[in-house]
Design an enzyme around this catalytic site. Structure first.
Site, PDB file in Angstrom:
ATOM      1  N   ILE A  18      15.425  41.063  20.614  1.00  0.00           N
ATOM      2  CA  ILE A  18      14.880  40.087  19.702  1.00  0.00           C
ATOM      3  C   ILE A  18      13.472  40.309  19.208  1.00  0.00           C
ATOM      4  O   ILE A  18      12.856  39.343  18.712  1.00  0.00           O
ATOM      5  CB  ILE A  18      14.860  38.566  20.392  1.00  0.00           C
ATOM      6  CG1 ILE A  18      13.874  38.628  21.645  1.00  0.00           C
ATOM      7  CG2 ILE A  18      16.177  38.133  20.905  1.00  0.00           C
ATOM      8  CD1 ILE A  18      13.715  37.287  22.228  1.00  0.00           C
TER       9      ILE A  18
ATOM     10  N   GLN B  43      11.163  42.027  20.923  1.00  0.00           N
ATOM     11  CA  GLN B  43      10.419  42.450  21.877  1.00  0.00           C
ATOM     12  C   GLN B  43      10.285  43.814  22.143  1.00  0.00           C
ATOM     13  O   GLN B  43       9.452  44.300  22.881  1.00  0.00           O
ATOM     14  CB  GLN B  43      10.537  41.693  23.136  1.00  0.00           C
ATOM     15  CG  GLN B  43      11.672  42.034  24.213  1.00  0.00           C
ATOM     16  CD  GLN B  43      13.080  41.843  23.675  1.00  0.00           C
ATOM     17  OE1 GLN B  43      13.236  41.883  22.353  1.00  0.00           O
ATOM     18  NE2 GLN B  43      13.968  41.855  24.437  1.00  0.00           N
TER      19      GLN B  43
ATOM     20  N   ALA C 148       7.731  46.772  37.623  1.00  0.00           N
ATOM     21  CA  ALA C 148       7.720  46.031  36.699  1.00  0.00           C
ATOM     22  C   ALA C 148       8.201  44.543  37.040  1.00  0.00           C
ATOM     23  O   ALA C 148       9.110  44.476  37.857  1.00  0.00           O
ATOM     24  CB  ALA C 148       8.310  46.308  35.512  1.00  0.00           C
TER      25      ALA C 148
ATOM     26  N   GLU D 250       7.198  35.645  28.435  1.00  0.00           N
ATOM     27  CA  GLU D 250       7.379  34.175  28.231  1.00  0.00           C
ATOM     28  C   GLU D 250       5.759  33.615  28.437  1.00  0.00           C
ATOM     29  O   GLU D 250       5.262  32.785  27.814  1.00  0.00           O
ATOM     30  CB  GLU D 250       8.129  33.144  28.546  1.00  0.00           C
ATOM     31  CG  GLU D 250       9.392  33.477  28.304  1.00  0.00           C
ATOM     32  CD  GLU D 250      10.575  32.814  28.923  1.00  0.00           C
ATOM     33  OE1 GLU D 250      10.854  31.595  28.428  1.00  0.00           O
ATOM     34  OE2 GLU D 250      11.269  33.218  30.045  1.00  0.00           O
TER      35      GLU D 250
END
Lengths: 334, 431
Positions: free
Chosen positions: A45, A47, A286, A291
């Site tokens: 999207i 990112q 990770a 968000e």
């Protein structure tokens, strides 16, 4: 009169759906010239999920980045992925890619055991080659492997899937629900100027630090931090879909009257950094963090407004109207 | 040895995006493609008494009209499927979809919409969740305006004994915080292209963020198996959660199935702003019991989430908010009641931060207000309470790989704040 203030905040954010239950799958196929197609179901999207999944695949297979394509075209090709939400793609799809690479390496080793006349456990897939431990003279380049496998009538595809835990419901009485894939953390310092005559807040400086386990791609992480801050600044100062709440009259009809933060509204000083506390279940340690970059700035900004003018704005966004109203009320109280 | 993880590698498809080579859904053209526009409710609440689309169907340039009766499968979608694709009778928010027209171009489709005869008996809407929760308030939904969780009218989180915690506290700090509705506003608005492909499968070009999640919903609406739908997407122009809900694919797919011609349905920015899902408004009431040394020993939170006319991801976002609304702090006694209320607003659903941004925005202001009231530095109160490895969160999960203190120490350093040595010595590895 313009008054300066400083505020801080901290935050946390989980990766994935509450209680788990959101799997991702990945598939890696060896082509006849030793290159690879990585198939994922995750949507990009903006990112950069394709980019980081390719980085992970290249590292895990020990091959050049250029040897790997990423496809997520459609549901005929892309394997299952619950979706791009809940800051979950790095964690779930990253782990799925690692497992798919491990599966493919295992299959390559089994194939090479016959060809190189060695035990599968003595065979290594690394440096874009297939090698036999302790026998430096015996090896095949990945290009040779791809050709021999495919033209030899074999088909090597690595598959992997990851789920952080089967879907877990709340206990209705206590809310007990222990499955959380990972938690990332953030800290923010905001400096503002508040104009006491107009109520306008000018954001002067934003310091943001995120602890994200491991930055797979620090450049894309920085993109998240800047983009998230932009959204957080809007949440704090301007974005309101119901300006006459609880009335629905004059709801915004577009970007002329729904006031988003633009590049021109970003603070002149933006300092950001990443700290890494590796997560035991995360791909290369990770965690998911995308968000949360929107959540750190808003309370720091409202706290800075309080520090500047001595009133707490408890309703977001802190528009000039709300600030002036609070100042008038403060004056009336003496 | 190759090593790419940890390196600032340029985006795989970034050059394509910035030079205009990336094909987005609105770039797709099919021979003979028709354009869809939808008739949406002009009122916030009401009942459809008459809907006559015959004049629109007969108009030149119109290829087909859809209403609720044209849905072959389930006329409902959503995580909790309660929102109709086309409402058959009850209107619950302004902009609710009633009918769709496919025509040779968007202007003709708009003209055809004007020929649809629609009589609505308007009813009194309710926009404020506190009004909607009153027993005498106007009903948004027949089952009541408060969502029923498995735990009842609220999502209950109970850790320890909050009353006992309040008794042990030196100070009680209360605060009420609100945040408003937000619009995602991705650069690429909602759009869908649908057609029957060479194998007579339904192909849909989508802006979905969640291909498989939505594919499941679409199979139910179309009454088709998954392999009869080729759901094409994977690269979209921004989402921020706006594309976690279906806005165009169901309508475009139904139209393509009915008229067997390629169709495009795209929302204008105005339609997107007015009628698609939003970040829902929220109210938080905090009551904290605090010791003189800054330790929070009890935290009670009541939350009211306004999810609009349909569930969207409202009940789920309340669940997620409830897990973390108490903040990244070790608090031995936590009591949370999360409420999800229906109003006659556009459905609230997912948006970046998904309930956590709302909770953090309130909880962190509360932390600052506590610090002010007990006369403590805002850094110190966070350091004292921050999660360490092994601490229990509100829903009894054990924190792993905690990193809040490390992030805060680095932020202080970068902001030029000299923290006292006792704070600098703290670590997330031990309490």
């Amino acid at each position: 009169m313009k008054k300066k203030g400083v505020g801080i905040s901290c935050n946390t954010h989980p990766a994935g759906m509450k209680g788990g239950g959101d799997p991702s799958q990945a598939q890696i196929r060896l082509k006849p010239d030793g290159t690879f197609d990585l198939l994922v179901g995750a949507v990009d999207i903006g990112q950069g999920s394709k980019t980081i999944l390719r980085q992970i695949a290249a590292d895990e297979l020990g091959v050049p980045l250029e040897a790997i394509t990423v496809n997520n075209f459609d549901t005929d090709i892309g394997p299952m992925c619950t979706g791009t939400f809940a800051s979950r793609v790095t964690f779930m799809d990253g782990n799925a890619v690692i497992r798919a690479a491990a599966d493919l390496k295992k299959k390559i080793r089994e194939w090479a055991a016959d060809v190189l006349e060695a035990n599968p456990e003595d065979i290594e897939v690394a440096d874009n080659k297939v090698l036999v431990k302790g026998s430096p003279g015996i090896s095949k380049t990945m290009s040779e492997v791809g050709s021999m496998v495919n033209w030899g009538g074999q088909f090597l595809v690595g598959t992997g899937s990851f789920i952080p835990g089967a879907g877990q419901a709340f206990d209705p009485e206590t809310g007990k629900m222990t499955a959380i894939a990972s938690l990332a953390f953030g800290a923010c310092v905001a400096e503002v100027d508040v104009d006491t005559e107009t109520g306008v807040v000018e954001l002067l400086k934003l310091v943001q630090v995120y602890e994200i386990g491991k930055a797979i791609n620090p450049l894309l992480c920085k993109g998240q931090i800047n983009g998230g801050a932009m959204m957080g600044i809007g949440f704090a100062l301007t974005e309101n879909y119901t300006p006459y709440y609880p009335k629905m009259d004059f709801a915004p009809t577009g970007l002329a009257d729904y006031i988003l933060t633009t590049a021109a509204d970003m603070p002149p000083v933006m300092v950001s950094d990443i700290v890494e506390v590796p997560h035991p279940n995360g791909p290369r340690g990770a965690k998911g963090f995308a968000e949360m970059t929107a959540s750190a700035a808003p309370p720091a900004i409202l706290s800075a407004i309080h520090n500047a003018i001595g009133v707490w704005i408890m309703d977001y966004p802190a528009t000039p109207e709300r600030i002036l109203k609070a100042l008038i009320e403060k004056k009336a109280k003496g | 040895m190759t090593e790419y993880v940890g390196k600032p590698i340029l985006r795989y498809d970034g050059i394509g995006h910035v030079t205009g080579r990336t094909v987005y859904v609105d770039d797709i053209q099919r021979p003979g493609m028709l354009y869809i526009k939808c008739l949406t409710s002009p009122v916030h609440k009401g009942v459809i008494r008459r809907l006559d689309v015959s004049a629109a169907e007969k108009m030149g340039g119109v290829a087909g009209v859809l209403t609720a009766k044209d849905v072959p499968g389930v006329n409902a979608y959503g995580m909790i499927p309660d929102q109709p694709v086309f409402t058959p009778e009850h209107i619950r928010f302004k902009g609710e979809r009633i009918a769709a027209v496919a025509a040779v171009d968007e202007d003709t489709a708009m003209e055809a919409l004007g020929k649809i005869k629609l009589d609505i008996e308007e009813q009194t809407p309710v926009f404020d969740p506190f009004e909607a929760m009153k027993p005498e308030g106007p009903l948004v939904r027949p089952e009541g305006n408060v969502f029923q969780f498995d735990s009842g009218k609220t999502r209950k989180i109970r850790l320890g004994d909050v009353e006992k915690g309040f008794q042990e506290a030196d100070t009680i700090v209360e605060g009420k915080y609100t945040n408003s509705m937000n619009e995602h506003a991705p650069i690429e608005p909602q759009v869908s292209v649908a057609y029957l492909d060479e194998a007579d499968r339904l192909a849909i070009h989508t802006v979905s963020q969640d291909l498989y999640f939505h594919l499941g919903m679409l199979t139910a609406i179309f009454n088709l198996h998954m392999n009869k739908i080729r759901y094409i997407g994977g690269t979209v122009g921004g989402g921020f959660g706006a594309k976690n809900d279906i806005h165009c694919d169901h309508v475009a797919g139904l139209m393509a199935l009915k008229i067997r011609k390629p169709v495009k349905y795209r929302l204008t920015r105005t339609e997107e702003t007015l009628y698609t899902t939003k970040r829902g408004a929220w109210t938080f009431e905090f009551k904290d019991g605090v010791k003189k040394d800054g330790r929070i020993v009890a935290r009670q939170i009541r939350t009211i989430h306004d999810t609009g006319a349909y569930s969207g991801m409202g009940p789920y976002v309340v669940d997620k908010n409830s897990i973390l609304v108490a903040g990244p702090f070790f608090i031995p006694n936590i009591w949370i009641d999360g409420t999800c209320v229906y109003t006659n607003k556009p459905p609230a659903s997912s948006m970046r931060g998904f309930g956590i941004i709302n909770g953090t925005s309130a909880e962190e202001l509360q932390m600052d207000r506590i610090a002010e009231i007990i006369g403590m530095d805002p850094w110190e109160i966070r350091f004292v309470n921050a999660w360490r490895d092994g601490d229990l969160g509100a829903t009894q999960y054990q924190v792993v790989a905690a990193g809040l203190l490390e992030a805060m120490k680095r932020a202080a350093e970068l902001a030029g704040v000299e923290l006292p040595a006792r704070l600098k010595a703290m670590s997330s590895r031990r309490r």
